[in-house]
Scaffold this active site. Structure first.
Site, PDB file in Angstrom:
ATOM      1  CE  LYS A   1      41.316  75.226  37.931  1.00 52.98           C
ATOM      2  NZ  LYS A   1      42.494  76.108  37.764  1.00 52.98           N
TER       3      LYS A   1
ATOM      4  CB  SER B   1      41.141  79.471  39.382  1.00 57.05           C
ATOM      5  OG  SER B   1      42.068  78.836  38.538  1.00 57.05           O
TER       6      SER B   1
ATOM      7  CB  SER C   1      45.289  78.977  39.208  1.00 63.89           C
ATOM      8  OG  SER C   1      44.482  80.098  39.071  1.00 63.89           O
TER       9      SER C   1
HETATM   10  N1  GLN Z   1      44.709  84.720  40.248  1.00 63.10           N
HETATM   11  C1  GLN Z   1      44.912  84.776  38.843  1.00 63.10           C
HETATM   12  C2  GLN Z   1      43.672  85.343  38.179  1.00 63.10           C
HETATM   13  O1  GLN Z   1      42.843  85.805  38.860  1.00 63.10           O
HETATM   14  C3  GLN Z   1      45.311  83.438  38.346  1.00 63.10           C
HETATM   15  C4  GLN Z   1      44.312  82.616  37.616  1.00 63.10           C
HETATM   16  C5  GLN Z   1      44.900  81.332  37.106  1.00 63.10           C
HETATM   17  O2  GLN Z   1      46.088  81.046  37.254  1.00 63.10           O
HETATM   18  N2  GLN Z   1      44.072  80.531  36.444  1.00 63.10           N
HETATM   19  O3  GLN Z   1      43.534  85.331  37.004  1.00 63.10           O
END
Ligand code: GLN
Length: 491
Positions: A74, A149, A173
């Site tokens: 990532k 993400s 994420s």
């Molecule tokens: N979906 C969550 C958010 O919008 C998770 C983000 C993450 O785990 N980096 O923040």
């Protein structure tokens, strides 16, 4: 094109049926066929070909599963000399002069970094629609989201480009996109994998995680990545070793399983049916599985608590992205103006919105009312979860309330009252609030799209999570499954 697991790839390397150069060539051919998915920020084809050639001449070490393993990271893992953007305009040209501990471990074991994958800007988002490089598409159906993400990494594993990719998980994420893309996504116990060199979002919740297509592969990788690191102040020593060696589905049969009765009641009939089928199959092999109650008010508070804590931490941990310390500078007459111009120009709308809410929660007047209150409620949630783990070994959760939604239904969506009340899609946050190990695996296909089940255990019981997941993988029978070429929806 063959889609090998890490374990299989290693056997082929050992028996000289494949070479590192061949692996790399196949991966890039496959990647070229999947450009439509828009999963990458940087591809390192030329550099990697030279590295692979060098590896061709080495003897493959028998016990090094990471040797010549192709992977993507990532784009929020710092890679020395390789652009690391976090999919944000403010870091568009940032080339770190340091390496994250995790990518360093992989490098030392001769894994091959093929490139960097797209994410929702700075890890903030759950859809794969907020990367600087544009929307990341689901390889099972190009009109649907991948989840985020860690969108690009999930897609590259699901499409069979690589058997493994790195992600990060602050709220869900890794585990949410794993469910939407039909693969295995693991978030270990907080502290067991070093975060050194990983760009922070909310440090009390941030966890390195990763994607594979089998549970075995997930355990294999953990044996290498779970290392104490003095460069990360929150790093912890693993209490167990040999996660792959000790992987056993029969050990899981002695464990006590639970699932949340209240969450199940608000699931759609079709998805609930899939979960119930699994529970019946578990019961048929004499596994103890109990429907339990969890305080409803705490489940309804999950998203607010997560938002206040994570947005507030994000404001603080990202304050160095100001065009002076880090990030692309936009000039101004004073240093305050430089900061304001750089940040205004450098961040997307989701990130800006989160900083505004986070700053609001941190003002002197609001701290007690919002930030400290959120932390107190976090404690109540963690205590309730600890009570579950005092009685049960494994807690099963739905990875999401639906199959991956259509992109068109997500963009600029405003949630209705009903949707705000439905906390099923918030449940994975439990794992970050407590820091316990949590893994998503495929459960079934609905409308030719994958749905996932999420397996949890108490902090440091990562082995239990692997064992229970292996058992479920065996029962369900979905393993090492790759999405159709080109992302056409033909299941
Ligand atoms: N979906 C969550 C958010 O919008 C998770 C983000 C993450 O785990 N980096 O923040």
């Amino acid at each position: 094109m063959k889609y090998y697991s890490i374990k299989k790839l290693h056997q082929l390397l050992l028996t000289k049926k494949i070479t590192p150069s061949r692996i790399i060539k196949d991966a890039f051919t496959n990647l070229a066929q999947h450009q439509i998915l828009n999963a990458t920020v940087t591809e390192l084809a030329a550099e990697v070909a030279i590295l692979a050639k060098k590896l061709d001449d080495l003897v493959v070490p028998k016990d090094n599963y990471l040797f010549a393993l192709p992977y993507f990271a990532k784009d929020n893992f710092a890679t020395k000399g390789i652009k690391t953007t976090a999919s944000s305009k403010i870091l568009e040209n940032f080339v770190p002069n340091y390496e994250s501990t995790v990518t360093n471990i992989l490098k030392e074991h001769h894994s091959i970094l093929l490139g960097k994958s797209a994410l929702d800007e700075l890890g903030m988002g759950g859809h794969g629609l907020y990367a600087l490089t544009g929307d990341v598409l689901n390889p099972w159906d190009l009109t649907r989201i991948t989840g985020g993400s860690s969108s690009g990494s999930a897609v590259l594993v699901a499409a069979g480009v690589v058997p493994f990719a790195l992600g990060t998980d602050t709220g869900d994420s890794v585990r949410k996109p794993a469910g939407y893309c039909g693969i295995v996504g693991f978030k270990p116990t907080y502290g067991l994998i070093s975060r050194y060199g990983v760009f922070p979002y909310a440090p009390s919740l941030d966890t390195v995680g990763y994607f594979t297509r089998t549970v075995e592969d997930s355990a294999i990788v953990f044996d290498y990545l779970a290392q104490e690191d003095h460069q990360d102040a929150t790093s912890l020593k693993s209490k167990e070793y040999g996660y792959f060696k000790n992987l056993s589905s029969s050990a899981a049969k002695k464990q006590k399983f639970a699932y949340l009765k209240n969450a199940h009641l608000i699931l759609g009939d079709e998805i609930r049916g899939q979960f119930e089928q699994l529970y019946d199959k578990l019961k048929a092999v004499e596994i103890s599985i109990t429907a339990i109650d969890f305080p409803e008010d705490l489940l309804k508070a999950l998203m607010s608590v997560y938002m206040v804590i994570s947005f507030a931490e994000a404001v603080s941990s990202n304050s160095m992205l100001d065009g002076i310390n880090f990030g692309t500078r936009v000039e101004g007459d004073t240093y305050q103006e430089v900061m304001m111009n750089s940040r205004t120009n450098g961040f997307g709308h989701v990130v800006k919105r989160r900083y505004v809410i986070g700053s609001y929660a941190l003002t002197k007047d609001n701290q007690t009312l919002l930030f400290l209150k959120a932390k107190r409620v976090r404690r109540l949630i963690v205590d309730a979860l600890a009570a579950v783990f005092a009685e049960y070994d494994i807690l099963l959760l739905p990875a999401a309330s639906t199959i991956a939604p259509k992109i068109s239904t997500i963009k600029d969506k405003i949630l209705t009252e009903d949707e705000l009340e439905n906390y099923v899609d918030d449940l994975l946050v439990l794992g970050n609030l407590m820091g316990n190990p949590s893994l998503t695996i495929p459960l079934a296909f609905l409308e030719k799209m994958p749905i996932g089940i999420n397996v949890n255990a108490a902090p440091f019981a990562d082995q239990k999570v692997f064992n229970a997941s292996l058992l479920i993988e065996e029962i369900v029978g979905i393993k090492n499954k790759v999405a159709p070429q080109g992302g056409k929806n033909h299941g």
